[in-house]
Design a protein around this motif. Structure first.
Motif, PDB file in Angstrom:
ATOM      1  N   SER A 110       0.763  -1.098  -0.023  1.00 55.79           N
ATOM      2  CA  SER A 110      -0.036   0.082   0.138  1.00 55.79           C
ATOM      3  C   SER A 110       0.940   1.376   0.110  1.00 55.79           C
ATOM      4  O   SER A 110       1.537   1.398   1.026  1.00 55.79           O
ATOM      5  CB  SER A 110      -1.027   0.009   1.252  1.00 55.79           C
ATOM      6  N   LYS A 111       0.947   1.794  -1.213  1.00 57.87           N
ATOM      7  CA  LYS A 111       1.751   3.154  -1.310  1.00 57.87           C
ATOM      8  C   LYS A 111       1.274   4.109  -0.371  1.00 57.87           C
ATOM      9  O   LYS A 111       2.007   4.977   0.014  1.00 57.87           O
ATOM     10  CB  LYS A 111       1.817   3.551  -2.717  1.00 57.87           C
ATOM     11  N   ALA A 112      -0.162   4.132  -0.243  1.00 55.62           N
ATOM     12  CA  ALA A 112      -0.816   5.233   0.550  1.00 55.62           C
ATOM     13  C   ALA A 112      -0.399   5.148   2.162  1.00 55.62           C
ATOM     14  O   ALA A 112      -0.092   5.910   2.926  1.00 55.62           O
ATOM     15  CB  ALA A 112      -2.338   5.269   0.537  1.00 55.62           C
ATOM     16  N   VAL A 150       1.275   9.941 -10.339  1.00 57.99           N
ATOM     17  CA  VAL A 150       0.227   9.603  -9.851  1.00 57.99           C
ATOM     18  C   VAL A 150       0.309   8.026  -9.714  1.00 57.99           C
ATOM     19  O   VAL A 150       0.762   7.408 -10.766  1.00 57.99           O
ATOM     20  CB  VAL A 150      -0.815   9.918 -10.879  1.00 57.99           C
ATOM     21  N   LYS A 151       0.052   7.702  -8.506  1.00 55.38           N
ATOM     22  CA  LYS A 151       0.419   6.107  -8.241  1.00 55.38           C
ATOM     23  C   LYS A 151      -0.871   5.259  -7.619  1.00 55.38           C
ATOM     24  O   LYS A 151      -1.288   5.943  -6.662  1.00 55.38           O
ATOM     25  CB  LYS A 151       1.628   6.161  -7.252  1.00 55.38           C
ATOM     26  N   ALA A 152      -1.089   4.218  -8.272  1.00 55.84           N
ATOM     27  CA  ALA A 152      -2.119   3.535  -7.721  1.00 55.84           C
ATOM     28  C   ALA A 152      -1.598   2.902  -6.434  1.00 55.84           C
ATOM     29  O   ALA A 152      -0.361   2.649  -6.316  1.00 55.84           O
ATOM     30  CB  ALA A 152      -2.224   2.146  -8.545  1.00 55.84           C
ATOM     31  N   ILE A 192      -0.636  11.000  -4.785  1.00 59.49           N
ATOM     32  CA  ILE A 192       0.003  11.970  -5.508  1.00 59.49           C
ATOM     33  C   ILE A 192       1.121  12.580  -5.038  1.00 59.49           C
ATOM     34  O   ILE A 192       0.997  12.789  -3.929  1.00 59.49           O
ATOM     35  CB  ILE A 192      -1.363  13.043  -6.113  1.00 59.49           C
ATOM     36  N   GLN A 193       2.414  12.512  -5.524  1.00 59.83           N
ATOM     37  CA  GLN A 193       3.636  12.849  -5.095  1.00 59.83           C
ATOM     38  C   GLN A 193       4.185  13.946  -6.041  1.00 59.83           C
ATOM     39  O   GLN A 193       3.947  13.795  -7.129  1.00 59.83           O
ATOM     40  CB  GLN A 193       4.760  11.701  -5.115  1.00 59.83           C
ATOM     41  N   GLU A 194       4.668  14.893  -5.448  1.00 60.74           N
ATOM     42  CA  GLU A 194       5.363  16.026  -5.978  1.00 60.74           C
ATOM     43  C   GLU A 194       6.599  15.159  -6.890  1.00 60.74           C
ATOM     44  O   GLU A 194       6.994  14.265  -6.652  1.00 60.74           O
ATOM     45  CB  GLU A 194       6.061  17.067  -5.202  1.00 60.74           C
ATOM     46  N   TYR A 195       6.833  15.718  -8.104  1.00 61.95           N
ATOM     47  CA  TYR A 195       7.719  15.206  -8.889  1.00 61.95           C
ATOM     48  C   TYR A 195       9.073  15.572  -8.323  1.00 61.95           C
ATOM     49  O   TYR A 195       9.461  16.577  -8.249  1.00 61.95           O
ATOM     50  CB  TYR A 195       7.584  15.913 -10.325  1.00 61.95           C
ATOM     51  N   LEU A 196       9.985  14.523  -8.089  1.00 62.71           N
ATOM     52  CA  LEU A 196      11.305  14.733  -7.643  1.00 62.71           C
ATOM     53  C   LEU A 196      12.293  14.597  -8.807  1.00 62.71           C
ATOM     54  O   LEU A 196      12.515  13.456  -9.527  1.00 62.71           O
ATOM     55  CB  LEU A 196      11.639  13.524  -6.550  1.00 62.71           C
ATOM     56  N   GLU A 197      13.307  15.640  -8.733  1.00 61.29           N
ATOM     57  CA  GLU A 197      14.330  15.362  -9.941  1.00 61.29           C
ATOM     58  C   GLU A 197      15.497  15.225  -9.266  1.00 61.29           C
ATOM     59  O   GLU A 197      15.768  15.411  -8.016  1.00 61.29           O
ATOM     60  CB  GLU A 197      14.614  16.953 -10.296  1.00 61.29           C
ATOM     61  N   MET A 199      19.017  11.868  -9.294  1.00 61.69           N
ATOM     62  CA  MET A 199      19.542  10.692  -9.823  1.00 61.69           C
ATOM     63  C   MET A 199      18.807   9.620  -8.791  1.00 61.69           C
ATOM     64  O   MET A 199      18.675   9.727  -7.790  1.00 61.69           O
ATOM     65  CB  MET A 199      21.132  10.537  -9.586  1.00 61.69           C
ATOM     66  N   GLU A 200      18.366   8.380  -9.512  1.00 60.32           N
ATOM     67  CA  GLU A 200      17.750   7.491  -8.726  1.00 60.32           C
ATOM     68  C   GLU A 200      18.697   6.324  -8.250  1.00 60.32           C
ATOM     69  O   GLU A 200      19.524   5.904  -9.044  1.00 60.32           O
ATOM     70  CB  GLU A 200      16.473   7.040  -9.460  1.00 60.32           C
ATOM     71  N   ILE A 201      18.612   5.902  -7.019  1.00 61.93           N
ATOM     72  CA  ILE A 201      19.401   4.553  -6.559  1.00 61.93           C
ATOM     73  C   ILE A 201      18.503   3.908  -5.736  1.00 61.93           C
ATOM     74  O   ILE A 201      17.498   4.221  -5.454  1.00 61.93           O
ATOM     75  CB  ILE A 201      20.690   5.116  -5.669  1.00 61.93           C
ATOM     76  N   LEU A 290      11.254   7.644  -2.666  1.00 59.94           N
ATOM     77  CA  LEU A 290      10.241   7.692  -3.563  1.00 59.94           C
ATOM     78  C   LEU A 290       9.060   6.521  -2.968  1.00 59.94           C
ATOM     79  O   LEU A 290       8.131   6.598  -3.600  1.00 59.94           O
ATOM     80  CB  LEU A 290      10.770   7.130  -5.001  1.00 59.94           C
ATOM     81  N   GLU A 291       9.574   5.368  -2.894  1.00 58.60           N
ATOM     82  CA  GLU A 291       8.751   4.346  -2.374  1.00 58.60           C
ATOM     83  C   GLU A 291       9.396   3.281  -1.364  1.00 58.60           C
ATOM     84  O   GLU A 291      10.815   3.483  -1.641  1.00 58.60           O
ATOM     85  CB  GLU A 291       8.206   3.506  -3.545  1.00 58.60           C
ATOM     86  N   PHE A 292       8.702   2.627  -0.984  1.00 55.79           N
ATOM     87  CA  PHE A 292       9.348   1.357  -0.076  1.00 55.79           C
ATOM     88  C   PHE A 292       9.041   0.073  -0.620  1.00 55.79           C
ATOM     89  O   PHE A 292       7.885  -0.114  -1.326  1.00 55.79           O
ATOM     90  CB  PHE A 292       8.925   1.143   1.371  1.00 55.79           C
TER      91      PHE A 292
HETATM   92  P1  AMP Z   1       7.797   3.649  -7.791  1.00 47.76           P
HETATM   93  O1  AMP Z   1       7.138   2.132  -8.288  1.00 47.76           O
HETATM   94  O2  AMP Z   1       7.006   4.321  -6.723  1.00 47.76           O
HETATM   95  O3  AMP Z   1       9.422   3.449  -7.692  1.00 47.76           O
HETATM   96  O4  AMP Z   1       7.899   4.454  -9.220  1.00 47.76           O
HETATM   97  C1  AMP Z   1       8.386   3.733 -10.477  1.00 47.76           C
HETATM   98  C2  AMP Z   1       9.540   4.848 -10.977  1.00 47.76           C
HETATM   99  O5  AMP Z   1       8.735   6.129 -11.316  1.00 47.76           O
HETATM  100  C3  AMP Z   1      10.454   5.212  -9.958  1.00 47.76           C
HETATM  101  O6  AMP Z   1      11.676   4.213 -10.249  1.00 47.76           O
HETATM  102  C4  AMP Z   1      10.938   6.500 -10.568  1.00 47.76           C
HETATM  103  O7  AMP Z   1      11.825   6.366 -11.728  1.00 47.76           O
HETATM  104  C5  AMP Z   1       9.620   7.222 -11.049  1.00 47.76           C
HETATM  105  N1  AMP Z   1       8.961   7.955  -9.901  1.00 47.76           N
HETATM  106  C6  AMP Z   1       8.161   7.591  -8.988  1.00 47.76           C
HETATM  107  N2  AMP Z   1       8.040   8.553  -8.190  1.00 47.76           N
HETATM  108  C7  AMP Z   1       8.505   9.621  -8.495  1.00 47.76           C
HETATM  109  C8  AMP Z   1       8.429  10.913  -8.366  1.00 47.76           C
HETATM  110  N3  AMP Z   1       7.767  11.391  -7.214  1.00 47.76           N
HETATM  111  N4  AMP Z   1       9.214  12.122  -8.893  1.00 47.76           N
HETATM  112  C9  AMP Z   1       9.941  11.665  -9.880  1.00 47.76           C
HETATM  113  N5  AMP Z   1       9.986  10.116 -10.341  1.00 47.76           N
HETATM  114  C10 AMP Z   1       9.199   9.159  -9.869  1.00 47.76           C
END
Ligand code: AMP
Length: 439
Positions: A110-112, A150-152, A192-197, A199-201, A290-292
């Motif tokens: 549950s992302k919420a 926007v995430k389910a 709904i999350q703000e868009y984050l800019e 590098m993703e790790i 971004l997510e767990f």
């Molecule tokens: P998630 O399954 O939530 O990790 O989302 C899948 C992919 O979407 C992530 O690996 C990111 O590349 C991108 N993403 C998710 N949330 C964001 C966010 N808030 N801002 C920018 N990119 C995102």
């Protein structure tokens, strides 16, 4: 010790391969496994690993198998069985199983829930809110200027995230999920999350309910094509470590995320035994979650386990028993790169049953391991059976040599329509070249 591993991907092949090296292992079953897993043998006795034709979601079937064969430990790879409560079910039946229980697996399921937990406990993350009404959701997206994710809420086969650049796009995404039910019940609620800019790790931490032992950094490559273009996939390749977070910054990011997370779990009565895998954006304001995820990453696991020095059975036992503070994670000094070879068309439609050539030749290369993901045996031949087919993994003292070795193995493997990225780990190598501090 007899083990049952649940899952069929590259992650599970890496888990089985590493578990099979442990002197504690006396038998390994994998449900359902794949053609590569079926070729593994226990390092000591040379006993073959047995694949069992049971789906990871067939909880009654898995329970019946475990009752009959009595594995001393069951190891769960994928998220779905965890969300369905396989850990609770096995424990209620007196069977030892490693992974988070259903309540703890909600961090991924549950992302919420995860997002609200992060806000409650001060874990650095994106501005966000969850909704079940389209108008309120659209108002929030407007307050972010329309640029948002926007995430389910629920599990949607890794496809439930829609990235939007404008308010019309965000409105469309909201309607797609909440009104047109594009992801079924998983989208009854959205985040709904703000868009984050940035590098993703990926971070990984092995947890035992009280302690979280942080792994080194790793990085997945989510987009299908070179240069981070094309559709999102389950992951086209990984490397570990990455240079984008220095060792001191990793330690402080780990502290900023894991300490409040552990305190929050204790306060809310969540007993998490397993891997917590936060997806991280390295923003100008610092690392943000971004997510767990509540399991090992795929393909990060292939890169991690080829670097791990510890006995994996001992680590999983400690995670289960709450004794992680008595162990130290040990990593070999080399670096690993995993290149995913996928079926033509993936992540869209693709054909199955294509014969794979060159696996034996690739297997003879030094410091290289070809992990199977979507493969099956067809008589004496190994054929494609899924979108992500192989995780070709190599290791070396530096990332550039590891990349060359992984691609040398990829070049020996052929199947009709095979596609893979040529730039896995390339940005990391470039960073090291340009930043002598890290060389
Ligand atoms: P998630 O399954 O939530 O990790 O989302 C899948 C992919 O979407 C992530 O690996 C990111 O590349 C991108 N993403 C998710 N949330 C964001 C966010 N808030 N801002 C920018 N990119 C995102």
């Amino acid at each position: 010790m007899k083990l049952l591993v649940i899952g069929s991907g590259g992650r599970e092949h890496a888990l089985v391969w590493k578990l099979a090296q442990s002197p504690h292992a006396s038998a390994i079953w994998c449900a359902p496994g794949n053609a590569g897993i079926a070729q593994e043998r226990l390092a000591g006795s040379q006993t073959p690993v047995h694949c069992v034709n049971l789906s990871p979601e067939d909880l009654p079937g898995l329970l019946a198998f475990a009752r009959e064969h009595q594995p001393a430990l069951t190891v769960v790879g994928p998220d779905n069985p965890l969300a369905l409560g396989i850990v609770d079910l096995f424990q209620q039946n007196g069977l030892r199983i490693w992974g988070p229980n259903r309540q703890a697996a909600r961090f991924e399921a549950s992302k919420a829930f995860a997002q609200e937990f992060m806000h409650r406990h001060g874990i650095p993350t994106a501005r966000s809110a969850s909704f079940d009404h389209p108008q309120a959701a659209a108002d929030f997206a407007a307050s972010l200027g329309g640029r948002c994710a926007v995430k389910a809420d629920g599990l949607a086969l890794g496809k439930g995230v829609l990235l939007c650049d404008s308010l019309p796009q965000a409105r469309q995404a909201i309607d797609q999920i909440l009104v047109h039910h594009a992801f079924g019940a998983a989208g009854a609620r959205i985040v709904i999350q703000e868009y984050l800019e940035g590098m993703e790790i990926s971070l990984h931490a092995l947890c035992d309910g009280k302690t979280a032992a942080l792994f080194p950094t790793s990085q997945d490559h989510k987009r299908a094509w070179d240069g981070d273009r094309g559709p999102n996939t389950g992951g086209m390749g990984a490397c570990s470590p990455t240079p984008f977070l220095s060792e001191p910054d990793l330690v402080s990011a780990g502290r900023a995320i894991l300490e409040p997370w552990l305190r929050g779990c204790a306060a809310e009565g969540i007993d998490f035994h397993g891997i917590l895998y936060p997806g991280i954006m390295l923003t100008p304001a610092g690392p943000k979650v971004l997510e767990f995820n509540a399991r090992f990453g795929d393909p990060e696991t292939q890169a991690y386990l080829t670097r791990l020095d510890n006995d994996l059975i001992e680590l999983l036992e400690a995670s289960l028993e709450g004794t992680l503070n008595r162990l130290e994670l040990k990593w070999r000094s080399w670096m690993s790169v995993c290149v995913v070879m996928a079926s033509g068309g993936y992540p869209g439609n693709y054909s199955k049953g294509q014969p794979i050539q060159g696996l034996d030749e690739a297997a003879r290369l030094p410091n290289t391991k070809v992990f199977h993901a979507g493969t099956a045996a067809n008589g004496p031949h190994i054929v494609t059976q899924g979108g992500r087919v192989l995780g070709v993994t190599a290791w070396a003292r530096d990332l550039s040599t590891a990349r060359d070795a992984a691609y040398a193995a990829v070049d020996r493997i052929h199947f009709p329509g095979a596609h893979y990225r040529r730039d896995i780990g390339a940005k990391a190598c470039q960073f090291w070249v340009n930043t002598p501090l890290y060389s």
